[in-house]
Each structure stands twice: as structure tokens, then as C-alpha cells.
Design a protein around this motif. Sequence first.
Motif, PDB file in Angstrom:
ATOM      1  N   ARG A  85       0.895  -1.142   0.036  1.00  0.00           N
ATOM      2  CA  ARG A  85       0.028  -0.096  -0.051  1.00  0.00           C
ATOM      3  C   ARG A  85       0.975   1.127  -0.089  1.00  0.00           C
ATOM      4  O   ARG A  85       1.867   1.291   0.787  1.00  0.00           O
ATOM      5  CB  ARG A  85      -0.795   0.123   1.284  1.00  0.00           C
ATOM      6  CG  ARG A  85      -1.973  -1.118   1.290  1.00  0.00           C
ATOM      7  CD  ARG A  85      -3.178  -0.625   2.157  1.00  0.00           C
ATOM      8  NE  ARG A  85      -2.524  -0.337   3.392  1.00  0.00           N
ATOM      9  CZ  ARG A  85      -3.232  -0.146   4.505  1.00  0.00           C
ATOM     10  NH1 ARG A  85      -4.444  -0.442   4.544  1.00  0.00           N
ATOM     11  NH2 ARG A  85      -2.700  -0.127   5.884  1.00  0.00           N
ATOM     12  N   ASN A  86       0.597   2.152  -0.683  1.00  0.00           N
ATOM     13  CA  ASN A  86       1.337   3.470  -0.871  1.00  0.00           C
ATOM     14  C   ASN A  86       0.904   4.480   0.018  1.00  0.00           C
ATOM     15  O   ASN A  86      -0.176   5.207  -0.401  1.00  0.00           O
ATOM     16  CB  ASN A  86       1.186   3.753  -2.442  1.00  0.00           C
ATOM     17  CG  ASN A  86       2.075   5.277  -2.553  1.00  0.00           C
ATOM     18  OD1 ASN A  86       2.844   5.592  -1.607  1.00  0.00           O
ATOM     19  ND2 ASN A  86       2.049   5.635  -3.902  1.00  0.00           N
ATOM     20  N   THR A  87       1.190   4.315   1.185  1.00  0.00           N
ATOM     21  CA  THR A  87       0.836   5.298   2.215  1.00  0.00           C
ATOM     22  C   THR A  87       1.717   6.420   2.336  1.00  0.00           C
ATOM     23  O   THR A  87       3.056   6.344   2.399  1.00  0.00           O
ATOM     24  CB  THR A  87       0.595   4.801   3.595  1.00  0.00           C
ATOM     25  OG1 THR A  87      -0.370   3.696   3.515  1.00  0.00           O
ATOM     26  CG2 THR A  87       0.222   5.744   4.770  1.00  0.00           C
ATOM     27  N   VAL A  88       1.428   7.753   2.166  1.00  0.00           N
ATOM     28  CA  VAL A  88       2.289   8.732   2.537  1.00  0.00           C
ATOM     29  C   VAL A  88       1.743   9.630   3.628  1.00  0.00           C
ATOM     30  O   VAL A  88       0.870  10.000   3.871  1.00  0.00           O
ATOM     31  CB  VAL A  88       2.245   9.743   1.126  1.00  0.00           C
ATOM     32  CG1 VAL A  88       3.264  10.846   1.560  1.00  0.00           C
ATOM     33  CG2 VAL A  88       2.899   9.041  -0.067  1.00  0.00           C
ATOM     34  N   VAL A  89       2.687  10.212   4.620  1.00  0.00           N
ATOM     35  CA  VAL A  89       2.513  11.018   5.610  1.00  0.00           C
ATOM     36  C   VAL A  89       3.094  12.203   5.178  1.00  0.00           C
ATOM     37  O   VAL A  89       4.265  12.403   4.865  1.00  0.00           O
ATOM     38  CB  VAL A  89       3.319  10.404   6.962  1.00  0.00           C
ATOM     39  CG1 VAL A  89       3.021  11.337   8.232  1.00  0.00           C
ATOM     40  CG2 VAL A  89       2.908   8.868   7.195  1.00  0.00           C
ATOM     41  N   ALA A  90       2.119  13.312   5.659  1.00  0.00           N
ATOM     42  CA  ALA A  90       2.476  14.579   5.186  1.00  0.00           C
ATOM     43  C   ALA A  90       2.555  15.258   6.512  1.00  0.00           C
ATOM     44  O   ALA A  90       1.557  15.565   6.984  1.00  0.00           O
ATOM     45  CB  ALA A  90       1.316  15.156   4.172  1.00  0.00           C
ATOM     46  N   THR A 177      13.314  18.157  -1.604  1.00  0.00           N
ATOM     47  CA  THR A 177      12.188  17.742  -2.690  1.00  0.00           C
ATOM     48  C   THR A 177      11.672  19.154  -3.140  1.00  0.00           C
ATOM     49  O   THR A 177      11.907  20.143  -2.454  1.00  0.00           O
ATOM     50  CB  THR A 177      11.178  16.719  -2.357  1.00  0.00           C
ATOM     51  OG1 THR A 177      10.548  16.293  -3.709  1.00  0.00           O
ATOM     52  CG2 THR A 177      10.434  17.194  -1.507  1.00  0.00           C
ATOM     53  N   ASN A 178      10.815  19.173  -4.224  1.00  0.00           N
ATOM     54  CA  ASN A 178      10.068  20.260  -4.710  1.00  0.00           C
ATOM     55  C   ASN A 178       8.737  20.100  -4.905  1.00  0.00           C
ATOM     56  O   ASN A 178       8.320  18.910  -4.702  1.00  0.00           O
ATOM     57  CB  ASN A 178      10.900  20.755  -6.092  1.00  0.00           C
ATOM     58  CG  ASN A 178      10.699  19.616  -7.076  1.00  0.00           C
ATOM     59  OD1 ASN A 178       9.612  19.119  -7.360  1.00  0.00           O
ATOM     60  ND2 ASN A 178      11.978  19.529  -7.669  1.00  0.00           N
ATOM     61  N   MET A 179       8.115  21.190  -5.373  1.00  0.00           N
ATOM     62  CA  MET A 179       6.635  21.079  -5.433  1.00  0.00           C
ATOM     63  C   MET A 179       6.101  19.964  -6.333  1.00  0.00           C
ATOM     64  O   MET A 179       5.100  19.569  -6.028  1.00  0.00           O
ATOM     65  CB  MET A 179       6.176  22.495  -5.388  1.00  0.00           C
ATOM     66  CG  MET A 179       4.574  22.668  -5.292  1.00  0.00           C
ATOM     67  SD  MET A 179       4.131  21.991  -3.701  1.00  0.00           S
ATOM     68  CE  MET A 179       4.739  23.613  -2.615  1.00  0.00           C
ATOM     69  N   TYR A 180       6.917  19.764  -7.252  1.00  0.00           N
ATOM     70  CA  TYR A 180       6.200  18.915  -8.272  1.00  0.00           C
ATOM     71  C   TYR A 180       6.424  17.513  -7.892  1.00  0.00           C
ATOM     72  O   TYR A 180       5.462  16.649  -7.915  1.00  0.00           O
ATOM     73  CB  TYR A 180       7.225  19.041  -9.518  1.00  0.00           C
ATOM     74  CG  TYR A 180       7.293  20.374 -10.310  1.00  0.00           C
ATOM     75  CD1 TYR A 180       5.910  20.436 -11.107  1.00  0.00           C
ATOM     76  CD2 TYR A 180       8.206  21.207 -10.220  1.00  0.00           C
ATOM     77  CE1 TYR A 180       5.895  22.134 -11.688  1.00  0.00           C
ATOM     78  CE2 TYR A 180       7.987  22.438 -10.801  1.00  0.00           C
ATOM     79  CZ  TYR A 180       6.994  22.863 -11.350  1.00  0.00           C
ATOM     80  OH  TYR A 180       6.937  23.979 -12.007  1.00  0.00           O
ATOM     81  N   SER A 181       7.420  16.983  -7.002  1.00  0.00           N
ATOM     82  CA  SER A 181       7.496  15.824  -6.503  1.00  0.00           C
ATOM     83  C   SER A 181       6.466  15.384  -5.479  1.00  0.00           C
ATOM     84  O   SER A 181       5.949  14.626  -5.189  1.00  0.00           O
ATOM     85  CB  SER A 181       8.927  15.449  -5.814  1.00  0.00           C
ATOM     86  OG  SER A 181       9.882  15.577  -7.061  1.00  0.00           O
ATOM     87  N   ILE A 182       6.302  16.678  -4.659  1.00  0.00           N
ATOM     88  CA  ILE A 182       5.438  16.422  -3.617  1.00  0.00           C
ATOM     89  C   ILE A 182       3.900  16.297  -4.185  1.00  0.00           C
ATOM     90  O   ILE A 182       3.198  15.507  -3.607  1.00  0.00           O
ATOM     91  CB  ILE A 182       5.318  17.830  -2.907  1.00  0.00           C
ATOM     92  CG1 ILE A 182       6.811  18.115  -2.001  1.00  0.00           C
ATOM     93  CG2 ILE A 182       4.068  18.033  -1.782  1.00  0.00           C
ATOM     94  CD1 ILE A 182       6.787  19.371  -1.084  1.00  0.00           C
ATOM     95  N   VAL A 183       3.684  17.015  -5.151  1.00  0.00           N
ATOM     96  CA  VAL A 183       2.184  16.762  -5.831  1.00  0.00           C
ATOM     97  C   VAL A 183       2.125  15.348  -6.277  1.00  0.00           C
ATOM     98  O   VAL A 183       1.378  14.711  -6.064  1.00  0.00           O
ATOM     99  CB  VAL A 183       2.005  17.870  -6.925  1.00  0.00           C
ATOM    100  CG1 VAL A 183       1.043  17.446  -7.810  1.00  0.00           C
ATOM    101  CG2 VAL A 183       1.818  19.417  -6.338  1.00  0.00           C
ATOM    102  N   GLU A 184       3.350  14.923  -6.987  1.00  0.00           N
ATOM    103  CA  GLU A 184       3.251  13.634  -7.664  1.00  0.00           C
ATOM    104  C   GLU A 184       3.006  12.557  -6.521  1.00  0.00           C
ATOM    105  O   GLU A 184       2.380  11.433  -6.620  1.00  0.00           O
ATOM    106  CB  GLU A 184       4.588  13.515  -8.152  1.00  0.00           C
ATOM    107  CG  GLU A 184       4.618  12.174  -9.227  1.00  0.00           C
ATOM    108  CD  GLU A 184       6.069  12.103 -10.156  1.00  0.00           C
ATOM    109  OE1 GLU A 184       6.480  13.044 -10.283  1.00  0.00           O
ATOM    110  OE2 GLU A 184       6.550  10.796 -10.230  1.00  0.00           O
ATOM    111  N   SER A 187      -0.544  12.746  -5.007  1.00  0.00           N
ATOM    112  CA  SER A 187      -1.418  12.539  -5.912  1.00  0.00           C
ATOM    113  C   SER A 187      -1.463  10.722  -6.253  1.00  0.00           C
ATOM    114  O   SER A 187      -2.452  10.317  -6.614  1.00  0.00           O
ATOM    115  CB  SER A 187      -1.398  13.250  -7.181  1.00  0.00           C
ATOM    116  OG  SER A 187      -0.183  13.032  -7.960  1.00  0.00           O
ATOM    117  N   GLN A 188      -0.312  10.344  -6.114  1.00  0.00           N
ATOM    118  CA  GLN A 188      -0.201   8.761  -6.306  1.00  0.00           C
ATOM    119  C   GLN A 188      -0.419   7.966  -4.969  1.00  0.00           C
ATOM    120  O   GLN A 188      -0.385   6.740  -5.448  1.00  0.00           O
ATOM    121  CB  GLN A 188       1.216   8.557  -6.736  1.00  0.00           C
ATOM    122  CG  GLN A 188       1.283   9.117  -8.284  1.00  0.00           C
ATOM    123  CD  GLN A 188       2.724   8.901  -8.962  1.00  0.00           C
ATOM    124  OE1 GLN A 188       3.600   8.286  -8.242  1.00  0.00           O
ATOM    125  NE2 GLN A 188       2.976   9.138 -10.204  1.00  0.00           N
ATOM    126  N   ALA A 189      -0.462   8.504  -3.898  1.00  0.00           N
ATOM    127  CA  ALA A 189      -0.777   7.652  -2.812  1.00  0.00           C
ATOM    128  C   ALA A 189      -1.976   7.099  -2.436  1.00  0.00           C
ATOM    129  O   ALA A 189      -2.996   7.568  -2.989  1.00  0.00           O
ATOM    130  CB  ALA A 189      -0.392   8.879  -1.410  1.00  0.00           C
TER     131      ALA A 189
END
Lengths: 195, 78
Positions: A85-90, A177-184, A187-189
Motif C-alpha cells: 500500500r502506498n501510504t504517504v505521511v504529510a 524535494t520540490n513542489m512537483y515531487s510533492i504533488v506527484e 496524488s499517487q498515494a
Amino acid sequence: MIVDARGKACPLPVVIANKALQDRQDNEEVQVYVDNDIAVQNVKRMAATKGLEVAVTEGDGYFVLTIAGDIKEEAQAPVVCGCERNTVVAVTSATMGSGSEELGKLLMKGFIYALSQQETLPKAILFYNGGASIPTEGSVSLEDLKSMEAQGVAIYTCGTCLDFYGLKDKLAVGSVTNMYSIVELLSQADHIIRP
Amino acid sequence: MRRKELCILLTFSTTTEAMAMEAHASAHGLPGRLIPVPTVIHAGCGVCWKAPIAEKPRILAAMEKEQLPYEGFFELVI
């Protein structure tokens, strides 16, 4: 039947155990040797989805899962490994919740510690805005973050945020990291946890 | 794989007492850290002081000397 999945990274123990269950003759017992808690939980979960019974015994640095029973026709669920599972913690702030800043910092420390103790870790942890101070020098959470990074968790901190707070040279774990990677990443999580 | 170790855990009646312990430890170089109370101790909310088992005499001596209040003492593998 005995299969040895020690030293195998997730999801191989689940794959090996699943194959053994398919290959066994006359519903014989399958003993699966693994060497970590995550593999134990994942193999147990896989067996449970098939309606099988699992007994776990612990040896010196390894575990043996004995899987027995008939695979239930109605329980032929797809094999899913928790680590897939692709879990991301922000982490968007140095504090958890709103109210007392002192308490919020204490709660955030506790959150990151508790996160590091989970059997299934997230794929990535993102730090931005006020959260950018957490992976930097002097942070009380460094030990927990380094432990998670060593176990394969990707740790990223917003470069703009580090720059804004004067912390660009203080990053002590993970990478910028940068905003593009953050958005990616977001959005993929499959799941996003925001403490 | 996360390695579990035998630790001492001190629980507190209030979060404020736990914070006072952290401040004292930081000022006096006492080892350990605050962590959420493990659910095997109790399922409620709260934080406790975790330190290596080898530091037990030092921690307990400091608690007594400085009259730092704590509620419970546990030894646990976590």
C-alpha cells in the motif's frame, strides 16, 4: 511442506508462502520460516484471507508460521501484502493539532515515534512548511526518522521551506524535494496521513 | 527489522509532570525520552519516560533526589 523465506524482502515471503499453499498435496501443513515481524503479519493476513489457520512459534531470530486447513472457496481473496500500500505521511507543522504549541510539539514527537513502531511503515514521509524543522539537526525525532529511513521509508523535505526557515544546511535525514515531487507523491498515494 | 530492547518506563499522573521530567532530563543530561505510553501498559492517552534498562539506578536516584513525581514504573521490552 517447509519453505524458507528468511532474508527475503517484502513481498517475497507472502509470494513464497502463497505458492507453497498452491503446490501442497492433500492439504498438508505448510511451515513458513521468516525473520521479521512484518513478514509474520503479512503471511498471517494472506492465510486469513484464504480461511486458513495459522500458528506462530518464535525461534532464535526467526519465526515459523504453521499454516493448516482447507482453502475456503469463498475466501479466495487476492493476495495483498500490507507493504504494497502506498501510504504517504504529510507533516505540515512542527506541532500536532492546534492549541498549545508546547503540547503540540510533544504530540508530534509522540506521533513520529509511534509511526516508527508500526509493523507496516509508510512509503514516504513529506515535511513541508513548519514541518520542515523536524528532519533537521537538533530535532528530537531524528533517531526515529533515521530508523524508518534505514527500513526503506523515503523521507523528503520541501527545499523552499528549508530555505525560508534558514535550515537549508541543517537537513539531517532524507533528501530535499520540490513542489512537483510533492504533488506527484500525494496524488499517487493510496492513503495520506496528516497528523 | 526493528530491534526490541528492555527499557524502563516511568508514567506520570499528568502531561505537565511528564513535560517537567523532560525539561529536567534535558537540563541535567539524564538519558531517555518521552514516548506515548505503550498500550500494553494502559490503553489510555499519555506520555511516559523511556530510558535504557542500564540507566535504571541513575534515573530512579534522580527522581528521588529532585522529588520529581511519577505514577508508575515498568520494565518492558519495546
